[in-house]
Design an enzyme around this catalytic site. Structure first.
Site, short mmCIF file in Angstrom:
data_model
loop_
_atom_site.label_atom_id
_atom_site.label_comp_id
_atom_site.label_asym_id
_atom_site.label_seq_id
_atom_site.Cartn_x
_atom_site.Cartn_y
_atom_site.Cartn_z
N LYS A 259 30.29 49.34 33.19
CA LYS A 259 29.55 48.08 33.18
C LYS A 259 30.14 47.12 34.22
O LYS A 259 31.34 47.16 34.49
CB LYS A 259 29.66 47.40 31.81
CG LYS A 259 28.99 48.12 30.66
CD LYS A 259 29.22 47.34 29.37
CE LYS A 259 28.64 48.03 28.16
NZ LYS A 259 27.16 48.00 28.17
N ARG A 333 23.95 55.77 20.73
CA ARG A 333 23.06 56.75 20.13
C ARG A 333 23.77 58.09 19.87
O ARG A 333 23.37 58.83 18.97
CB ARG A 333 21.82 56.94 21.01
CG ARG A 333 22.08 57.55 22.37
CD ARG A 333 20.97 57.25 23.36
NE ARG A 333 20.95 55.84 23.73
CZ ARG A 333 20.03 55.28 24.52
NH1 ARG A 333 19.06 56.01 25.03
NH2 ARG A 333 20.11 54.00 24.81
#
Length: 484
Positions: A259, A333
């Site tokens: 990020k 996920r």
């Protein structure tokens, strides 16, 4: 102290006013500097003031809207006190929550504020007031803690229930706001074990032998190994079983799909879903919820190092499904998939609900005031939306679009964790479709709280930082399940 302490005092005849004599002054204010009294367009405040109340409200063009406050200085013995006339709007739970928060915020920095409780859903008012006093600070507190002195009769149960719910939300906020220099997966497991319910924790060796490939893959780049945490609440006579699954990423750098700095600053809060599950499990017994509930928190730190998973790696999730990892920043996920597959295979739930700060796409779709619900059944979606309205944590149902399933196709594995190209987009939808693959066809809902899990301002019920969004919603839903 995360939320202010409170007292519940009996009503006295406030209509006699603080001007009926010295004794009445003492009864009205006590040791508090502020006395708050409700009013509405059709409800006159039950207090005498040195000026006509109706004329005062007309002067300020006050209509009694929720959150509206008119402040009046009055004599309080030899001192000067202040009466706060606070609006309650239409008297609904939503309005009273807003009113409670507004009144409590006016008491910040004072030793105490005495609040005459309104009619209607008192629990919502108390909940709003307590949550508005929440603070989190590492180090010395900036201001003294304000005691909330609630005044009302026959509302003991409502006030006590509101305290339990507000305390659970405060716990979720505390866990989420804790810096990741402290908050490792092992630390989170220790906090979960303090909630008074049965606990089981898988360490990295047990995760490996158990086949939890998603949790292991996400956590293997960090010096802080992952954990799977199971909390079990089993009240006597319970016939229904709900599994709650929370994303517990204690810090998210994005992994090798790193990020940017601006996107990493708030990533200590990426385990907000796991914090919600821990807080909910800890509150169930105090609220007498008659449903069996199991909480699963898939905890890992998504870091980068020589041992971190790489884009293009293929991992094997719990139960044997293989996943091509195209982006290591779509890690939530992967850990949720292990927990959902385990719940389906081993726990035999009637319904599963997962909650996670999962996708930035949902913030684009719904911004900061609505959480998203994806659900396999209309009735489940409807019940969660209804609970969201009742609790003040609103949800908007999002679609599971079957035409978008090809976005998860992989040439080398059963699934990809994100779309390889840009044919479909809709990142929150494809993330939900990915999770559904691991639910075994059971009734299931996915709550994406990426937009509502953090607040950027001190306002209303929220303080800057974690919101604890999902605690009130899930407790409301679980409490109502027995009736459906």
């Amino acid at each position: 102290m995360p939320i202010s302490p409170y007292l519940l005092l009996p009503r006295v005849p406030y209509a006699q006013g603080p001007f009926a004599g010295e004794d009445a002054e003492t009864e009205s204010f006590g040791d508090a500097e502020l006395l708050a009294v409700p009013f509405a367009e059709d409800l006159a405040p039950e207090i005498e003031l040195p000026v006509p109340v109706a004329a005062l409200l007309a002067h300020y063009q006050a209509k009694g809207e929720a959150g509206e406050i008119v402040e009046v200085p009055v004599a309080n013995g030899d001192a000067v006190g202040r009466v706060l006339l606070y609006g309650v709007g239409d008297g609904s739970a939503t309005a009273l929550r807003k009113a409670g928060a507004a009144v409590a915020r006016r008491g910040k920095g004072k030793d105490a504020i005495r609040i005459v409780l309104p009619g209607g859903p008192v629990a919502a008012f108390v909940e709003g007031a307590l949550l508005a006093t929440y603070t989190f600070r590492v180090g010395e507190a900036k201001s003294p803690v304000t005691t909330l002195e609630f005044v009302g009769d026959g509302v003991e149960a409502e006030v006590a229930g509101a305290e339990v719910i507000a305390g659970a939300v405060a716990l979720a906020r505390d866990l989420t706001n804790t810096p990741s220099s402290v908050k490792s997966p092992a630390w989170l497991a220790e906090r979960a074990a303090e909630q008074g319910v049965a606990v089981r924790v898988w360490d990295e060796r047990e995760l490996r032998s158990g086949g939890f490939g998603g949790i292991l893959a996400v956590g293997k780049g960090s010096v802080n190994p992952p954990r799977l945490i199971q909390l079990s609440y089993r009240p006597e006579g319970a016939t229904r079983h709900v599994v709650l699954v929370g994303k517990g990423i204690t810090y998210d750098t994005g992994g090798l799909s790193l990020k940017p700095t601006a996107g990493m600053v708030f990533m200590k809060t990426d385990m907000a879903g796991g914090a919600v599950v821990i807080a909910v499990l800890g509150a169930l017994a105090s609220l007498g919820v008659p449903i069996r509930v199991t909480g699963l928190i898939a905890a890992a730190e998504n870091s980068f190092s020589g041992s971190a998973q790489r884009p293009s790696d293929v991992i094997t999730q719990y139960g044997g499904r293989t996943v091509e990892v195209l982006n290591t920043d779509a890690e939530g996920r992967l850990v949720l998939a292990d927990a959902l597959a385990y719940a389906d295979a081993e726990l035999d739930p009637d319904v599963m609900v997962d909650i996670a700060t999962l996708t930035g796409a949902i913030s684009v779709a719904l911004s900061k005031s609505l959480g998203a619900v994806f659900a396999s059944e209309d009735a489940l979606a409807g019940a969660l939306v209804e609970a969201g309205e009742a609790s003040g944590e609103r949800l908007w149902r999002m679609p599971l679009i079957e035409d978008y399933l090809p976005a998860l196709d992989s040439s080398v594995a059963d699934l990809t964790n994100i779309e390889a190209g840009s044919t479909y987009g809709a990142g929150s939808v494809t993330a939900a479709l990915f999770l559904r693959e691991f639910t075994g066809g059971r009734p299931w809902a996915h709550l994406d709280i990426a937009g509502v899990g953090r607040s950027g301002a001190d306002e209303g019920l929220f303080s800057k930082g974690a919101t604890g969004y999902g605690v009130r919603l899930l407790l409301e839903w679980l409490a109502g399940l027995q009736e459906r």
